[in-house]
Scaffold this active site. Structure first.
Site, PDB file in Angstrom:
ATOM      1  N   GLU A 203      17.338  -4.197   2.199  1.00  0.00           N
ATOM      2  CA  GLU A 203      16.723  -3.514   1.060  1.00  0.00           C
ATOM      3  C   GLU A 203      17.832  -3.123   0.102  1.00  0.00           C
ATOM      4  OE1 GLU A 203      14.584  -0.058   2.454  1.00  0.00           O
ATOM      5  OE2 GLU A 203      12.909  -1.260   3.201  1.00  0.00           O
ATOM      6  N   ARG A 294       1.461   7.462  14.165  1.00  0.00           N
ATOM      7  CA  ARG A 294       1.410   8.519  15.192  1.00  0.00           C
ATOM      8  C   ARG A 294       1.435   9.871  14.510  1.00  0.00           C
ATOM      9  NH1 ARG A 294       6.678  10.323  14.378  1.00  0.00           N
ATOM     10  NH2 ARG A 294       8.160   8.667  13.987  1.00  0.00           N
TER      11      ARG A 294
END
Ligand code: ADP
Ligand code: ADP
Ligand code: MG
Length: 505
Positions: A203, A294
């Site tokens: 990135e 989560r």
């Protein structure tokens, strides 16, 4: 996938503060609880807090909290009909979610296919792109030629990331082309060793971003909501240490666009349960980073602003119910992670036995922790000792409450980051909300405790051990503290009746 079934008994496949946190919500819903614990955690508070507890193996996480077969067997033996994985450990492993479902047990989290689709950073980027969500410019390739072409367009520095990465691990900054090939090889090798998966990608390395994430919550009836954002820019080694909601200084327009992006992504995969869509923010631009499928460590700041219970929502959703109605958020909340680390020495992990503990209280103060006097903190697991969360009508009120609460917190026996956190929250840059992921390098490059703090703590600790205040002599651990002397008194000096520091004996 087993869904839509009432949960009577829940097994919590985790330890520490999050196991206690989950047990509390289960109890409010009238659900019975089963704790699991390693041999190192036999005396941990989550074991006593649950209705039943099962030892799942030796201290090493790979043989206990990561041992899915033993955990599923424990659920079967105790008749648990659902498993909550908490965060870390098995929480983001689709194989585990699948194995739980195949055993006829409800997995409290998204369906395994959704976890598999989003859990991997490369897969997440693909879905984000299809959903039209802006993301950090990147090259989804490990070929040096592709990456050179990418860097020629975007410029250095670039960041090599492990697709399977998590917890801030597996990232490498590459400053120029000459470093590229060696860094790619080392990054891939590291990723294979750490995650059993050597896939890497790159990135653009953003210069001074903020980390802002959106909490989403979906049910199996197709409802999906965004519960505001959290700014988690204050990090060390790419790991969060202070989080807050709302993100200070973010425009409402940007905020709304981020919620829309997070919801578009969630809808694209049919997201169910609690999840977090992470972004980097640069001015009014934002870029998708990853989805954590989560419960997030920092979920309490969202709970305080929305007056909701995210764990209870997860449990209700897993039982086939709908997401509760949520009102508009109010006020501001801040969380500080108190870790067993030496902030003055590169955050080196610390171990020890808690010989004295005083925890903060008061209006707008919440402390999620498994700490208690007598607890042994070893090096088997991560260093989180507790999360201190404050809430206020305004950010400034929450901030002042945090400064006071961190001042009330006192823990002797285990080096911890409370003093460091207090200096940060009391600082001018924090007060004005000048946040970026480089906050600590910029404002606290070399932190040391005020000299008086260190000396006082050392003297008190030495004096307490010498006076036998807790029966600790010759390194023997004390019995778990339940005595009134520990519970009722606040200052460590109070424990020292009859002990004189300066007279030799
Ligand atoms: P959060 O924003 O919820 O803190 P993190 O990525 O920091 O998300 O990780 C959350 C928890 O999971 C932390 O306690 C961390 O130690 C643990 N964790 C994350 N990734 C890993 C991993 N690969 N191995 C072990 N523990 C991990
Ligand atoms: P992890 O899975 O370890 O949580 P993330 O992709 O969520 O990995 O990134 C963790 C942190 O690393 C971010 O909060 C940010 O501080 C930093 N980071 C990640 N990607 C970039 C980037 N492209 N540019 C600058 N910093 C980044
Ligand atoms: Mg992340």
């Amino acid at each position: 996938m087993v869904k839509g079934r009432e949960i009577g008994k829940l097994l919590i496949a985790n330890r520490g503060e999050i196991a206690l946190r989950i047990i509390r919500s289960a109890k409010t819903l009238g659900i019975r609880t089963v704790a699991v614990f390693s041999e190192a955690d036999a005396k941990s508070p989550h074991v006593a807090a649950a209705d039943e507890a099962v030892c799942i193996g030796p201290p090493e996480a790979s043989k206990s909290y990561l041992n899915s077969e033993v955990i599923i067997a424990a659920a079967r033996t105790t008749g648990a009909d659902a498993i909550h994985p908490g965060y870390g450990f098995l929480s983001e492993r689709p194989e585990f979610a699948r194995a739980v479902a195949e055993a006829g047990i409800v997995f409290v989290g998204p369906p395994a296919e959704v976890m598999a689709a989003l859990g991997d950073k490369l897969a997440g980027r693909r879905i984000a792109r299809e959903a039209g969500v802006p993301m950090v410019p990147g090259a989804e390739s490990a070929s040096p030629a592709d990456i050179r072409a990418f860097a020629a367009r975007e410029g250095y520095p670039i960041l090599i990331k492990a697709s399977a990465g998590g917890g801030g691990r597996g990232m490498r900054i590459v400053g120029n082309e000459s470093e590229l090939e060696a860094a790619l090889e080392a990054g891939s090798r590291e990723a294979r060793a750490a995650f059993g998966d050597g896939r890497v990608f790159v990135e653009k390395y953003l210069a001074r971003p903020r980390h802002v994430e959106v909490q989403i919550l979906g049910d199996s009836h197709g409802n999906l909501v965004a519960l505001g954002e959290r700014d988690c820019s204050i990090q060390r080694r790419y790991q969060k240490i202070i989080e807050e909601s709302p993100a200070p200084g973010l425009s409402d327009a940007t905020r709304t666009r981020m919620y829309d992006a997070a919801l578009a992504l969630g809808r694209a995969v049919g997201y169910v349960s609690a999840g977090t869509v992470e972004f980097l923010v640069d001015g009014d631009k934002f870029y998708f980073l990853e989805v954590n499928t989560r419960l997030q460590v920092e979920h309490p700041v969202t709970e305080l602003r929305f007056a909701c219970d995210l764990v209870a929502e997860q449990l209700r959703i897993a039982a086939g119910e709908r997401v509760s109605e949520v009102g508009a958020p109010v006020g501001a909340a801040i969380e500080c992670r108190i870790n067993a680390e030496d902030a003055a020495n590169s955050f080196r992990p610390a171990t020890g036995t808690v010989i004295h503990l005083a925890t903060p209280a008061g209006p707008g103060v919440r402390f999620d922790s498994h700490l208690e006097a007598g607890l042994e903190v070893a090096s088997h697991y991560d260093s989180l000792l507790g999360k201190l969360i404050t809430f206020g009508a305004s950010r400034e009120q929450a901030r002042r409450r945090m400064v006071v609460a961190l001042g009330e917190f006192s823990l002797l026996g285990v080096t911890n980051t409370a003093g460091f956190l207090r200096d940060i929250v009391a600082s001018e840059p924090f007060a004005r909300g000048d946040l970026s992921t480089h906050f600590l390098e910029e404002f606290f490059p070399r932190w040391h405790p005020a000299e008086s703090d260190g000396i006082e703590a050392a003297m008190v600790a030495a004096a307490m051990v010498a006076s036998g205040a807790f029966g600790i002599r010759n390194g023997r651990a004390p019995a778990p503290a339940t005595g009134p002397a520990v519970a009722a008194r606040r200052s460590p000096w109070d424990e020292l009746s009859g002990f004189e520091l300066w007279r030799s004996r």
